[in-house]
Each structure stands twice: as structure tokens, then as C-alpha cells.
Design an enzyme around this catalytic site. Structure first.
Site, PDB file in Angstrom:
ATOM      1  N   SER A   1      60.827  21.213  29.638  1.00 49.45           N
ATOM      2  CA  SER A   1      61.323  22.549  29.360  1.00 49.45           C
ATOM      3  C   SER A   1      62.206  23.113  30.425  1.00 49.45           C
ATOM      4  CB  SER A   1      59.922  23.566  29.164  1.00 49.45           C
ATOM      5  OG  SER A   1      60.389  24.756  29.120  1.00 49.45           O
TER       6      SER A   1
ATOM      7  N   ASP B   1      64.126  24.311  35.899  1.00 50.71           N
ATOM      8  CA  ASP B   1      65.101  25.064  36.139  1.00 50.71           C
ATOM      9  C   ASP B   1      64.912  26.077  37.212  1.00 50.71           C
ATOM     10  OD1 ASP B   1      63.535  26.485  33.982  1.00 50.71           O
ATOM     11  OD2 ASP B   1      64.420  28.162  34.559  1.00 50.71           O
TER      12      ASP B   1
ATOM     13  N   ASP C   1      48.736  29.064  33.197  1.00 51.62           N
ATOM     14  CA  ASP C   1      50.421  29.883  33.115  1.00 51.62           C
ATOM     15  C   ASP C   1      51.478  28.679  33.178  1.00 51.62           C
ATOM     16  OD1 ASP C   1      49.099  32.334  32.890  1.00 51.62           O
ATOM     17  OD2 ASP C   1      49.073  32.523  35.154  1.00 51.62           O
TER      18      ASP C   1
ATOM     19  N   GLY D   1      47.221  34.629  28.619  1.00 53.28           N
ATOM     20  CA  GLY D   1      48.435  35.232  28.425  1.00 53.28           C
ATOM     21  C   GLY D   1      49.323  34.375  28.235  1.00 53.28           C
TER      22      GLY D   1
ATOM     23  N   THR E   1      50.682  37.632  32.980  1.00 51.91           N
ATOM     24  CA  THR E   1      50.817  38.075  31.848  1.00 51.91           C
ATOM     25  C   THR E   1      49.841  39.297  31.582  1.00 51.91           C
ATOM     26  OG1 THR E   1      51.828  36.084  31.034  1.00 51.91           O
ATOM     27  CG2 THR E   1      51.462  37.814  29.230  1.00 51.91           C
TER      28      THR E   1
END
Ligand code: GDP
Ligand code: IMO
Ligand code: MG
Length: 430
Positions: A413, A333, A13, A40, A299
Site C-alpha cells: 500500500s 511511501d 494501526d 480505529g 484515530t
């Protein structure tokens, strides 16, 4: 020109799906090489969310070939349901853009049942699996009694194969007090699914060989992460496949030089779903805040992910084991607004210090992380697409991580959205 393998460098993940989707713009073929629908992978494209479990993340882009390699365990019912769901979102899926290795092993309903019965019987000692039958299916493959995808094309010899399988499984089921599987019923299920799945079956090894020869670019999409690898992970709290980059070759039918660049996906903090050791886990408000800001829910199973500080010692170890050339640092973030950030640089176990996590559950359970503290930032990194958009403390955090893990950062990212990426080095440029 390089062929690139993307692998998770923590406990899964990490954001592999998003990065594979982003990189697939530069690739011709996207290949899954291990795992199954325990994975997922989430993509967000202009606000539309796509959740993929078995289908390679390249499937959403027109003109790309998607491949499910021999190393994947394929549940044909789950795959067809996923295909229908994606088609409902407007994704085109036909035998011209999807091939499944004819020698892939199948996951049958009995595998999921066994997975769940074992977990239940284990009580507190459970692994915390996804209950998808991944472990039991890989066991049957190694035990040489698996049903292969291509076996569905030969219904006349399926009864013998089913008998061989059920001799093993019905004995196990009796031990759990479960009813025997009826051979006739399983045969009927397989005959029913065969015409729907067989049009996608083919010699994946050959397709990939031809693609390489024609100069096409191949992108290998890993599932799970190095710390869940059956050999190198926190055994027995692992999945049942090799998740490291070496598996990209074995799991797709190419030689060891198939991959020129290994991109490790690394989350800017740490998460884990299921049981097992987690040295930097935070059982407090900070862990709670990481989970909320990062939307850390599985997920596949919807389970809450356990959260903790970034573990540089463990990531450095993963990157070395998997032969990672560069990393993509994701979810930076999520750390926005934290006043202080901690990073684990090593461990102490029973008075002894380690700069890696030694193997063995008995030693791992006494592990104490050694932290260094970094200043957080009040500005926002969300959606940043250039280095210059990052607050100074965020730059310092990223650079310090790079130093501690001893591996260059190729991409950062900064949101779930496809294009919110800071590119520092293109993996396809080698
Ligand atoms: P995978 O299994 O490695 O593909 O990762 P998952 O898709 O299971 O989990 C990653 C989650 O984080 C998904 O919901 C992504 O949409 C999301 N995500 C990926 N990259 C970022 C990022 O940079 N920032 C934020 N906030 N979310 C991200
Ligand atoms: P992606 O590809 C996170 C975990 C399960 C459990 C252990 C064994 O989305 O990163 P299994 O069902 O494989 O036998 O479960 O592995 N696990 C994952 N955790 N991400 C995944 O995949 C995972 N796939 C399996 O939670 O702890
Ligand atoms: Mg995932």
C-alpha cells in the site's frame, strides 16, 4: 475460493481498515470478531475520510453484509453514535446490511469508568488503554456476569442480571472511592437503548454458516494486532482479547476451517500507542520525522503514536504465531526521502542473542535491537500502483523485508487512498 482473515501483525494501526475496504470489493460478508471501539480503522475514498470503530469496514460498500460477531464487546451507545455519524456521510445502515451477534457482550458506562479509575490509580504503571472499558467488559464476560445484547429483549429479567453485575462492580467502586451505580438508573438506560439496537441483533453464527453454504465469500476484519494479543502480546501491555487469526472462528461462531487465507497487515516501519516495550523505538529526529510523515496520531484517542524502525524479528514471530499466509506491506511511501533505513533482525538481552522476543516484561526491558542498514531512496513511492513504479532501492527494501520475515508479500500500500495498492497475489485466490 478462499475466505480471508485480515489481522494486524504489529501493535495495531497497520492499515487494516484500508486493506479490508480494498478487499471487500471481492467479498460478500465482512465480519468483526474481537475487540470493540478501542479500534480505529480509517478509509479514504476519493478524498473522503471514513473513521470506523465498531462497524466493519465493508459497511461503506453497497450490497455487502456487515457483521459484528460474538467475540466483539459492543458499547451500544458508541455504536449508535458511530452509525449516525456514518449515515451523515451517506452510508446506508439498516438491519438488511448489518447484523450484531445476539450473544455479544455489552460494554456499559461503568466499564469505561472502571477502566479510567484503574489507569489513574496505576499512575506510572498504567497500561495506556483507550479508556473505552474493553478490559473490564471482557472480565465480566469471563466472570459470567456480562449483560448480553439479547438480554435487552427481556426487560423483566434484567433487574436480576443488573444486581449480579453490580454486586461485583459496586464493591470495586467503593475500593476506588467512587459512588455506587444505581440499579434503577442503569435499568432505565438499558430500556431506553434496547429498541434502537435490538433490530440489528441476530444469530450471526447461522448467517455465516448459510453464507458459506451458499458459496458467498467472507472477509474477517481483525482489530489491534498480534503484539497486543492477550496471550501472545507484550503482556501486560496488551488489549484484553485474542487478536490472532484463530479468533476469527471463535469470535464469529464458525469452526477452525473457516479461514483459508490469513493476510497479515504490516507497516513498513513500527508504531505503538500506549505503554509497553518497543525495542526499535526512536526517541530522536528520525522518530519525529516518521510520525510527521505518517501522520501517526491515534484515530480513537488522538494520542501521538510512538515510532521506530521496522522490526523484522518481531514481525516474523507475529506471523508464525498468527499463522499468516501472506502480508500487505503498508505506508511504504512514509519512508520516501530517508537516506538510510534500519531494520531490526534480532536482539541482545544481557549478553545473550535472540532471533525472537522472549516473553516476560523483566527480560523485555533490557532488550537491545540488532540492526542491519539499508539504503533509502530519493524518488517517490506515493500512490504507486505497480511494481515498476517503485525506485530500485524501495524494491530492495521490500524484498529484504520479505526475506527476513520469511513470508510472501501479497500487496503493497502506497497511500491512504483506496486504490493505491500494488497487487502481487490476490488473497481470495488462496
Ligand atoms: P488500522 O487501525 O490498522 O485500520 O489503521 P489506522 O486507520 O488506525 O491507521 C492507519 C493510517 O494510515 C490511516 O490514517 C490510513 O489512512 C493511513 N494509511 C493506510 N495505508 C497507508 C499507506 O499506504 N500510506 C500512507 N501514507 N497512509 C496509509
Ligand atoms: P486498531 O484496530 C493501536 C492499545 C492501547 C493500549 C492497549 C490496551 O485501530 O489497530 P485497550 O483500550 O484495548 O484496553 O488498550 O492496546 N490499543 C490499540 N493500539 N490500535 C488499536 O486498534 C488499539 N486498540 C487498543 O493503546 O496500549
Ligand atoms: Mg487504528
Amino acid at each position: 475460493m478462499a475466505d480471508v482473515a485480515v489481522i494486524g501483525a504489529q501493535w495495531g494501526d497497520e492499515g487494516k481498515g484500508k486493506l479490508v475496504d480494498w478487499l471487500s470489493a471481492r467479498a460478500d460478508v465482512v465480519v468483526r470478531f474481537q475487540g470493540g471501539h478501542n479500534a480505529g480503522h480509517t478509509l479514504v475514498i476519493d478524498g473522503e475520510v471514513y473513521k470506523l470503530s465498531l462497524l466493519p469496514s465493508g459497511i461503506v460498500r453497497d450490497g455487502k453484509m456487515s457483521v459484528i460477531g460474538n467475540g466483539v464487546v459492543v458499547d451500544p451507545w458508541a455504536l449508535l453514535a458511530e452509525m449516525e455519524r456514518l449515515k451523515g456521510q451517506g452510508v446506508k445502515i439498516t438491519p438488511t446490511n448489518l447484523m450484531i451477534a445476539e450473544n455479544a457482550s455489552l460494554i456499559l458506562p461503568l466499564h469505561g469508568e472502571l477502566d479510567k479509575m484503574r489507569e489513574e490509580a496505576a499512575g506510572k504503571g498504567k497500561i495506556g488503554t483507550t479508556g473505552r472499558g474493553i478490559g473490564p467488559s471482557y472480565e465480566d464476560k469471563a466472570g459470567r456476569r456480562a449483560i448480553k445484547l439479547i438480554d435487552l429483549a427481556y426487560p423483566e429479567s434484567l433487574p436480576q442480571k443488573i444486581e449480579r453485575l453490580l454486586t461485583h462492580h459496586n464493591a470495586l467502586r467503593r475500593g476506588f472511592g467512587a459512588a455506587d451505580i444505581d440499579a434503577g438508573a442503569l435499568l432505565a438506560q438499558l430500556k431506553e437503548i434496547a429498541p434502537q439496537i435490538l433490530p440489528f441483533a441476530g444469530p450471526v453464527w447461522k448467517l455465516l454458516h448459510d453464507a458459506r453454504k451458499a458459496g458467498n465469500r467472507i472477509l474477517f476484519e481483525g482489530a489491534q494486532g498480534v503484539l497486543l494479543d492477550v496471550d501472545h502480546g507484550t503482556y501486560p501491555f496488551v488489549t484484553s482479547s485474542n487478536t490472532v487469526a484463530g479468533q476469527a472462528a471463535t469470535g464469529s461462531g464458525l469452526g477452525p476451517r473457516a479461514v483459508n487465507y490469513v493476510l497479515g497487515i504490516v507497516k513498513a516501519y513500527t508504531t505503538r500507542v500506549g505503554e509497553g516495550p518497543f525495542p526499535t523505538e526512536l526517541d530522536d529526529d528520525i522518530g519525529q520525522k516518521l510520525g510527521e510523515r505518517g501522520h501517526e496520531f491515534g484515530t480513537v484517542t488522538g494520542r501521538k503514536r510512538r515510532c521506530g524502525w521496522f522490526d523484522a524479528a518481531l514481525v516474523r514471530q507475529s506471523l508464525r504465531i498468527a499463522g499468516v499466509d501472506g502480508i500487505a506491506l503498508t505506508k511504504l511511501d512514509v519512508l520516501d526521502t530517508f537516506e538510510e533505513l534500519k531494520v531490526c533482525t534480532g536482539y541482545e538481552i544481557d549478553g545473550q542473542s535472540f532471533d525472537y522476543l522472549p516473553a516476560g516484561i523483566d527480560r523485555q526491558k533490557n532488550v537491545k535491537p540488532i540492526y542491519e542498514s539499508l539504503q533509502g531512496w530519493s524518488g517517490s513511492t506515493a500512490g504507486a500502483r505497480s511494481w515498476a513504479d517503485l525506485p530500485a532501492e524501495a524494491v530492495k527494501y521490500v524484498r529484504r523485508i520479505e526475506e527476513l520475515i520469511e513470508c510472501p508479500i501479497a500487496l503493497v500500500s502506497t497511500s491512504p487512498e483506496r486504490e493505491d495498492v500494488i497487487l502481487m497475489k490476490d488473497p481470495f485466490e488462496g
